[in-house]
Design a protein around this motif. Sequence first.
Motif: not given
Length: 164
Positions: A92-97
């Motif tokens: 899970d990084e920033k706004d994405w999975h």
Amino acid sequence: MKVPSLWSGQDLTPDPFKSLRREMEDMVRNFGHNLPALSVGAGAPAINVAETDGALEVTAELPGVEEKDIKVSVEGNRLVISGEKKHEEKRDEKDWHVEERSFGSFYRSMSLPFSPADDAISAHLDKGVLHVSVKKPGEAVKNVKTVQIKTGAPPQAGSAPQAG
């Protein structure tokens, strides 16, 4: 009538197998293109086999495979190493999975020159390398016998030894 040049590279003798040879070369050249890679995830792991005086030592490269997912068995005189590789990664990084999974089974078997006893096999997994030791039965252990070399011609079959 046109005379072929000696330097043109043309072969003046007909080759009845030319098209067959070309077809076979194409088949060999393209053989591996549609096959899956032979890796742990898609087939056969790399193995090494060494023979000592009292045992056969087999190592198999199984990076990323857990002990619980490996099966070592003996079927008569056949050693079988099989199992399944499972890999799952979640990020899970920033706004994405991101979620990735890969699964695959592997299988290797080899004929042993003897049928081992039930307690003659041990297996250990260390840093992605499976070590299997198969102890040889007493009758399979090599006995070295030195043969004396005699001078002269060998005796002929069916003839009686000569008195000297």
